[in-house]
Design an enzyme around this catalytic site. Structure first.
Site, mmCIF file in Angstrom:
data_model
loop_
_atom_site.group_PDB
_atom_site.id
_atom_site.type_symbol
_atom_site.label_atom_id
_atom_site.label_comp_id
_atom_site.label_asym_id
_atom_site.label_seq_id
_atom_site.Cartn_x
_atom_site.Cartn_y
_atom_site.Cartn_z
ATOM 1 N N GLU A 311 0.814 -1.212 0.000
ATOM 2 C CA GLU A 311 0.000 0.000 0.000
ATOM 3 C C GLU A 311 0.851 1.267 0.000
ATOM 4 O O GLU A 311 0.630 2.194 0.771
ATOM 5 C CB GLU A 311 -0.963 -0.021 1.199
ATOM 6 N N ARG A 356 -5.534 -11.299 -4.749
ATOM 7 C CA ARG A 356 -4.841 -10.694 -3.602
ATOM 8 C C ARG A 356 -4.666 -11.698 -2.463
ATOM 9 O O ARG A 356 -3.679 -11.651 -1.708
ATOM 10 C CB ARG A 356 -5.635 -9.470 -3.118
ATOM 11 N N ASP A 385 -8.026 -9.056 4.582
ATOM 12 C CA ASP A 385 -7.796 -7.889 5.445
ATOM 13 C C ASP A 385 -8.848 -7.733 6.531
ATOM 14 O O ASP A 385 -9.716 -6.877 6.417
ATOM 15 C CB ASP A 385 -7.775 -6.616 4.564
ATOM 16 N N GLU A 413 -12.461 -1.913 12.212
ATOM 17 C CA GLU A 413 -12.511 -1.238 10.906
ATOM 18 C C GLU A 413 -13.633 -1.765 10.013
ATOM 19 O O GLU A 413 -14.355 -0.979 9.390
ATOM 20 C CB GLU A 413 -11.155 -1.423 10.212
ATOM 21 N N HIS A 541 -15.337 -7.981 1.714
ATOM 22 C CA HIS A 541 -14.842 -6.744 1.106
ATOM 23 C C HIS A 541 -15.898 -6.054 0.245
ATOM 24 O O HIS A 541 -15.651 -5.691 -0.915
ATOM 25 C CB HIS A 541 -13.586 -7.042 0.261
ATOM 26 N N TRP A 563 -9.171 -3.180 -4.514
ATOM 27 C CA TRP A 563 -9.797 -2.389 -3.460
ATOM 28 C C TRP A 563 -11.285 -2.173 -3.773
ATOM 29 O O TRP A 563 -11.948 -1.391 -3.108
ATOM 30 C CB TRP A 563 -9.093 -1.024 -3.293
HETATM 31 C C1 BDP Z 1 -6.047 -2.039 6.168
HETATM 32 C C2 BDP Z 1 -6.365 -0.641 6.555
HETATM 33 C C3 BDP Z 1 -5.222 0.309 6.359
HETATM 34 C C4 BDP Z 1 -3.969 -0.284 6.982
HETATM 35 C C5 BDP Z 1 -3.703 -1.637 6.393
HETATM 36 C C6 BDP Z 1 -2.540 -2.351 7.063
HETATM 37 O O1 BDP Z 1 -7.482 -0.198 5.798
HETATM 38 O O2 BDP Z 1 -5.579 1.526 6.938
HETATM 39 O O3 BDP Z 1 -2.890 0.552 6.796
HETATM 40 O O4 BDP Z 1 -4.806 -2.465 6.588
HETATM 41 O O5 BDP Z 1 -2.799 -3.267 7.824
HETATM 42 O O6 BDP Z 1 -6.952 -2.835 6.864
HETATM 43 O O7 BDP Z 1 -1.395 -2.020 6.839
#
Ligand code: BDP
Length: 720
Positions: A311, A356, A385, A413, A541, A563
């Site tokens: 990211e 992913r 995630d 989150e 997601h 995303w």
């Molecule tokens: C995702 C989040 C992001 C984090 C990323 C991470 O949306 O804000 O930076 O993971 O874990 O869940 O690095």
């Protein structure tokens, strides 16, 4: 005038008698230490804690004494007497092996060695002809853990007349990960600003830091990563290190080490070098010097947490190198100081070259055995995630030569953020209890994480913190339970969620049986409820763009495919779900053959993972006999109904909860219920465009059309 004063006085008295009138903002977490006057074993408690022997002289011993003063004062209304060495009157003895040589002979040599530095014993013994309790271990730190455990027994009204407890943490590194930025914003934080008041540090030590340390020590957390994984190189400069040192000094007597996130490009950004290539000798020299400098400020600094090649974060890939080459450079710099590197496996490419869900495994699996001994690879619980539900990450069990650390997200989150009651103990338990089959049946994720499966002495668990400046720490009162559950499961990954929920309720709200029964019922169904109203049957997601708040199954056409929601649900006229079998991305091949077989076969794939692994037609027949479309709709509706019954349960225990916390939780449950309907309506209307089928009986028609939901754009959602 006189009459109204008398009336006020009587009212005030009534309020004091009836505890629920008293304001309670939740600041004291599970360390409420409520009066024990109604406890069944009250007389034993009173007897056992009158004369306490505490020979230690360290800062940690002082903390033990203070905590006992506070707790026993509040719970029993007494002030215990402390002495340095046991005398005939002693009722509770708290000392290490070294401090109590005579007593220590009662414990086998092997037990002492198993206890190591953190394990403790709480035991009923006969001493000087009296029934005495003793809390012991090898270090003052162990005594602090034992003391908190003992206070938990009192808080939860346990019988303490014949105790024989040996408690040893199964993982070594038990850390919170704060995604806190130097400007005090918190990435994915929903409980106010960062508690680290960097600007006023190092001079001002907020009382909240001490309470933070107490709370963490009370559940066995022994480390904290102070800064965001999306790292700022400035935190490694002397300007910040002085501040970090002040926090480290504050936390040290509670057994909590500090760690920092290391930005891979720091040598360029703050070191004046023109590269951060880990094989470049100048870069290595820079890190060695930097690490030495850090240890000058903080002699027991824990080490680094690193997010690299993910990211937008820089990493070894920038130099054509592997994750191991990057991690090892830092590891070598830390080795002389016994520091560690927690290197995150959350690595995936901007170009979306592959599913992913497969990328971390592809990147890391070939590197097994190549990491230095002081590196742990920190793996999120699932391969995407922190979704409401994910199958376990295929790396667990796939890297036997590398200690793999679990990364859970405590901040919610993707699970309702600051307002939904979702007890994560159930999610953590589900993941930890799953069999990886790495070494045959019984190779649970818990055993990979605690190091027992592959004999690793280094092991750990990280939890992305949900803590902020909100008066109750976590925004939602029940968010505290997730912090608590994380600590408990990091100490013992085999602990069960139901016990944890019950313990937390008793300490936080009280021991009334109706309250505990209903509170537990609310907590234990809450995760399943959220999965139902957000992402049932393996969907994932499909939340709002960027802020991740609320539903957004229509999110598509963004600058990166992985995303978007349409990438993951693959809904179309032919059906729904991500095919991860051999006919699709074959992510399934990353698991052990037993899992491949079970999840790959539609007859045996657990329905909770169905659409994670399979793309199926809308009329696919489920085990219930329902068509898939109907089953999806009924799951959404069930989630909504569950939030309704959580609300009803909460309302029915009003009399057992203080007004302030009752009202806040009630309002949040109402928000949760409304948002569950929002999720259900938005997702069903969206998917209905493809299924072209009516909603089944029992699922009411949404109040608004689809475009109402698509046009609703929440603004300034916190935590981005
Ligand atoms: C995702 C989040 C992001 C984090 C990323 C991470 O949306 O804000 O930076 O993971 O874990 O869940 O690095």
């Amino acid at each position: 005038m006189k009459r109204s004063f008398t009336l006020l006085f009587v009212l005030a008295l009534l309020c004091i008698v009836h505890h629920t009138c008293l304001a309670n903002d939740g600041y004291n977490l599970w360390l409420q230490y409520r009066p024990l006057q109604n406890a069944e074993h009250l007389s034993t408690y009173q007897k056992q804690v009158q004369f306490i022997t505490l020979p230690g002289q360290s800062a940690t011993s002082e903390i033990i004494q203070e905590e006992l003063h506070l707790a026993l004062g509040k719970m029993l209304g007494t002030s215990p007497e402390f002495s340095n060495s046991p005398d005939p009157e002693t009722t509770l003895i708290i000392g290490t092996r070294g401090q109590l040589p005579d007593l220590s002979a009662r414990v086998a040599e092997e037990t002492w060695s198993n206890l190591d530095a953190e394990g403790f014993i709480i035991q009923s013994i006969q001493y000087n002809g009296e029934n005495t309790l003793w809390i012991t271990g090898n270090t003052d730190q162990a005594l602090l853990y034992g003391t908190f455990d003992f206070l938990k027994l009192l808080q939860t009204h346990q019988d303490i007349s014949s105790l024989d407890i040996i408690s040893i943490p199964k993982t070594k590194i038990r850390v919170l990960n704060h995604w806190d930025n130097p400007d005090r914003t918190v990435e994915r934080g929903y409980a106010g600003a960062s508690i680290w008041d960097w600007h006023r540090l190092p001079d001002y030590i907020k009382p909240q830091y001490i309470d933070y340390a107490r709370a963490n020590a009370s559940i066995g957390i022994n480390g904290t990563v102070l800064t965001n994984v999306n790292a700022n190189a400035q935190v490694l400069t002397p300007y910040f290190l002085k501040k970090v040192a002040a926090l480290a000094d504050t936390f040290r007597p509670y057994g909590i080490k500090v760690y920092l996130t290391a930005r891979f490009s720091a040598p360029i950004e703050t070191g004046g070098l023109d590269t951060a290539d880990p094989l470049n000798p100048d870069v290595q020299k820079w890190w060695n010097k930097k690490v030495n400098e850090i240890y000058d400020y903080i002699p027991d600094f824990g080490g680094f947490l690193v997010k690299a090649d993910s990211e937008g974060q820089p990493g070894p890939q920038n130099y054509g190198l592997t994750q191991a080459e990057g991690a090892n450079m830092l590891a070598k710099a830390l080795q002389p100081h016994q520091g560690i590197v927690m290197w995150r496996a959350f690595v995936y490419n901007n170009e979306t070259p592959d599913d992913r869900a497969k990328q971390a495994y592809n990147e890391f699996k070939p590197l097994d055995g190549e990491f230095e001994d002081n590196v742990l690879v920190q793996v999120k619980n699932g391969a995407i995630d922190f979704q409401p539900r994910e199958p376990f990450h295929p790396l667990f069990g796939a890297m036997p030569k590398t200690p793999l650390m679990m990364e859970f997200q405590i901040t919610q989150e993707y699970l309702g953020q600051g307002t939904h009651l979702v007890f994560l103990g159930s999610l953590f338990e589900e993941v930890l209890g799953t069999d990886t089959y790495a070494k045959g049946p019984g190779s649970t994720v818990a055993k990979v994480v605690d190091g027992s499966l592959d004999n690793h002495s280094l092991s750990g668990m990280a939890g992305v913190s949900n803590i902020g400046t909100d008066r109750n720490w976590t925004g939602h009162q029940f968010g505290q339970a997730n912090w608590y559950a994380f600590g408990k499961l990091a100490w013992n990954p085999d602990e069960d969620a139901s016990t944890i929920a019950q313990e937390w309720l008793r300490m936080t709200f009280g021991n009334d049986e109706e309250l505990v029964t209903k509170g537990k019922r609310i907590m234990l169904q809450s995760h399943e409820a959220a999965v139902n109203y957000m992402t049932p049957l393996g969907l994932h997601h499909i939340m709002g763009w960027s802020h991740h708040y609320g539903p957004g199954p229509w999110v598509t056409d963004k600058h990166r495919d992985d995303w978007t929601s349409t990438y993951y649900h693959q809904a179309g006229p032919d059906g729904i779900g991500f095919d991860r079998t051999a006919s699709g991305s074959n992510a399934l091949s990353q698991y052990a053959p037993e899992i491949q077989q079970q999840y790959g076969d539609l007859n045996t794939c657990p329905e909770k993972y169905l659409l994670w692994f399979h793309h199926l037609p809308w009329d696919y027949k489920m085990k219930s006999g329902n068509a898939l479309w109907n089953e999806i709709a009924l799951h959404y509706q069930k989630g909504v109904d569950q939030t309704q019954s959580m609300l009803a349960d909460w309302e029915s225990i009003k009399n057992h909860v203080d007004d302030q916390r009752y009202d806040q939780v009630l309002t949040f449950l109402q928000i949760q219920h409304n948002e569950a309907i929002w999720w259900k309506d938005a997702c069903l209307l969206y998917f209905q465009q493809f299924s072209q089928k009516p909603l089944p009986e029992g699922v009411p028609q949404p109040e608004f059309p689809l475009d109402h939901f698509q046009n609703y754009k929440p603004l300034f959602v916190p935590g981005i």
